[in-house]
Design a protein around this motif. Structure first.
Motif, PDB file in Angstrom:
ATOM      1  N   VAL A  83      18.971 -19.963 105.335  1.00 52.92           N
ATOM      2  CA  VAL A  83      19.641 -19.960 103.980  1.00 52.92           C
ATOM      3  C   VAL A  83      20.609 -20.756 103.753  1.00 52.92           C
ATOM      4  CG1 VAL A  83      21.065 -18.066 103.237  1.00 52.92           C
ATOM      5  CG2 VAL A  83      19.491 -17.478 104.833  1.00 52.92           C
ATOM      6  N   GLU A  84      21.383 -21.394 104.723  1.00 51.30           N
ATOM      7  CA  GLU A  84      22.283 -22.477 104.270  1.00 51.30           C
ATOM      8  C   GLU A  84      22.629 -23.405 105.708  1.00 51.30           C
ATOM      9  OE1 GLU A  84      26.459 -21.498 103.527  1.00 51.30           O
ATOM     10  OE2 GLU A  84      25.948 -19.481 104.212  1.00 51.30           O
ATOM     11  N   THR A  85      22.773 -24.577 105.251  1.00 50.87           N
ATOM     12  CA  THR A  85      23.291 -25.521 106.398  1.00 50.87           C
ATOM     13  C   THR A  85      24.535 -26.199 106.214  1.00 50.87           C
ATOM     14  OG1 THR A  85      21.565 -27.132 105.599  1.00 50.87           O
ATOM     15  CG2 THR A  85      21.018 -25.644 107.393  1.00 50.87           C
ATOM     16  N   GLU A  86      25.367 -26.537 107.034  1.00 52.63           N
ATOM     17  CA  GLU A  86      26.551 -27.275 106.835  1.00 52.63           C
ATOM     18  C   GLU A  86      27.036 -28.056 108.177  1.00 52.63           C
ATOM     19  OE1 GLU A  86      31.188 -26.399 106.076  1.00 52.63           O
ATOM     20  OE2 GLU A  86      29.834 -25.014 104.878  1.00 52.63           O
ATOM     21  N   VAL A  87      26.390 -29.062 108.421  1.00 55.27           N
ATOM     22  CA  VAL A  87      26.192 -29.990 109.514  1.00 55.27           C
ATOM     23  C   VAL A  87      26.547 -29.373 110.891  1.00 55.27           C
ATOM     24  CG1 VAL A  87      27.792 -31.980 110.453  1.00 55.27           C
ATOM     25  CG2 VAL A  87      27.753 -31.453 107.959  1.00 55.27           C
ATOM     26  N   THR A  88      27.510 -28.236 111.380  1.00 56.07           N
ATOM     27  CA  THR A  88      27.555 -27.848 112.361  1.00 56.07           C
ATOM     28  C   THR A  88      27.455 -26.054 112.301  1.00 56.07           C
ATOM     29  OG1 THR A  88      30.031 -27.521 112.409  1.00 56.07           O
ATOM     30  CG2 THR A  88      29.189 -29.432 113.728  1.00 56.07           C
ATOM     31  N   LYS A  89      27.047 -25.796 111.220  1.00 56.00           N
ATOM     32  CA  LYS A  89      26.700 -24.484 110.690  1.00 56.00           C
ATOM     33  C   LYS A  89      25.628 -24.170 110.130  1.00 56.00           C
ATOM     34  CE  LYS A  89      31.810 -23.706 110.095  1.00 56.00           C
ATOM     35  NZ  LYS A  89      32.828 -23.329 109.162  1.00 56.00           N
ATOM     36  N   ILE A  90      24.882 -23.049 110.383  1.00 59.10           N
ATOM     37  CA  ILE A  90      23.685 -22.633 109.840  1.00 59.10           C
ATOM     38  C   ILE A  90      23.644 -21.008 109.792  1.00 59.10           C
ATOM     39  CG2 ILE A  90      22.485 -22.571 112.026  1.00 59.10           C
ATOM     40  CD1 ILE A  90      19.837 -23.572 110.687  1.00 59.10           C
ATOM     41  N   GLY A  91      23.178 -20.610 108.716  1.00 56.94           N
ATOM     42  CA  GLY A  91      22.909 -19.260 108.279  1.00 56.94           C
ATOM     43  C   GLY A  91      21.347 -19.038 108.236  1.00 56.94           C
ATOM     44  N   VAL A  92      20.787 -18.130 108.899  1.00 53.09           N
ATOM     45  CA  VAL A  92      19.593 -17.918 108.992  1.00 53.09           C
ATOM     46  C   VAL A  92      19.075 -16.478 108.637  1.00 53.09           C
ATOM     47  CG1 VAL A  92      18.804 -19.999 110.290  1.00 53.09           C
ATOM     48  CG2 VAL A  92      19.150 -17.895 111.444  1.00 53.09           C
TER      49      VAL A  92
END
Length: 192
Positions: free
Chosen positions: A127-136
Motif C-alpha cells: 500500500v505504501e513505502t517510506e524507507v523503514t516503513k511499509i504498509g501492506v
C-alpha cells in the motif's frame, strides 16, 4: 559555480549490478542518473541530491530475483584499497522501491513467518513505502487486513489494522500470529 561531480558510490553500485546481471546494458541520463536494461526490464538508479541515498526503482524485482540485495546491503565490504569509495558506500543508504534493504528483508521474513504459521495468509499488495516503513495488505482466508511494518534501529514493530466490521475471533487469531511474528523478526534482525 560549483560543477556537479559524478557520485562514486552510485557509479560503483551501477557497476556491481551490471556485472551481476548477464547481458545488461547501462545508459546514463543526467549526471548521477542511470538506467540498466535487462531485456525488456529496466532498473532506474539515481542519487538523491538532498542526502546520501541511492534511489533504485526496480518494478520487476530483478535485484531480488538475482539475489543482489545482500550484495548491495554490504557493498562497502567488497571495496579493497579505496577508502574514499568504501566510506562513500558506508555513508550511503540504498533505497529500492521506497524501502531500505534491511526493511525489505524484514518484509520478506514477515511473509515467510506468516506462511509458516498458516497457509491461510496471502500477501495482497503493498500500500505504501517510506524507507523503514511499509504498509501492506494481507488476506486471512477471505478476510483482508492491513499490516504496518516499522523497522526502527532498536526494534521492529508490526501493527495489524482491521476495519470495524472485522470478525472479532479472526481478528484475535491474526493479532496473536502477528505478535509471534514480531518476536521472531526481532530475534532475527535485532538481536546482537
Amino acid at each position: 559555480m560549483k560543477k556537479t561531480e559524478e557520485n562514486i558510490a552510485l557509479s560503483y553500485v551501477v557497476k556491481t549490478i551490471t556485472k551481476a546481471i548477464a547481458d545488461s546494458q547501462v545508459e546514463q541520463g543526467l549526471i548521477n542518473e542511470y538506467v540498466i536494461k535487462d531485456g525488456n526490464d529496466t532498473i532506474f538508479l539515481k542519487q538523491d541530491p538532498n542526502n546520501n541515498a541511492i534511489l533504485i526503482t526496480d518494478k520487476r524485482n530483478i535485484l531480488f530475483s538475482e539475489d543482489l540485495l545482500e550484495t548491495l546491503q554490504d557493498i562497502h565490504l567488497s571495496v579493497k584499497g579505496n577508502e574514499e569509495l568504501k566510506s562513500a558506500l558506508q555513508n550511503s543508504t540504498i533505497i529500492i522501491n521506497g524501502l531500505d534493504i534491511e526493511t525489505d528483508f524484514v518484509f520478506q521474513a514477515v511473509k515467510d513467518f506468516l506462511d509458516q504459521l498458516s497457509n491461510s495468509y496471502e500477501f495482497v499488495q503493498t500500500v505504501e513505502t517510506e524507507v523503514t516503513k511499509i504498509g501492506v495488505g494481507f488476506k486471512f482466508g477471505k478476510h483482508i487486513f492491513r499490516l504496518n511494518i516499522t523497522n526502527e534501529p532498536a526494534m521492529i514493530t508490526l501493527e495489524p489494522r482491521f476495519v470495524k466490521s472485522f470478525d472479532a475471533g479472526i481478528q484475535k487469531t491474526i493479532t496473536e500470529d502477528i505478535n509471534k511474528v514480531q518476536i521472531a523478526v526481532n530475534k532475527m534482525f535485532k538481536s546482537s
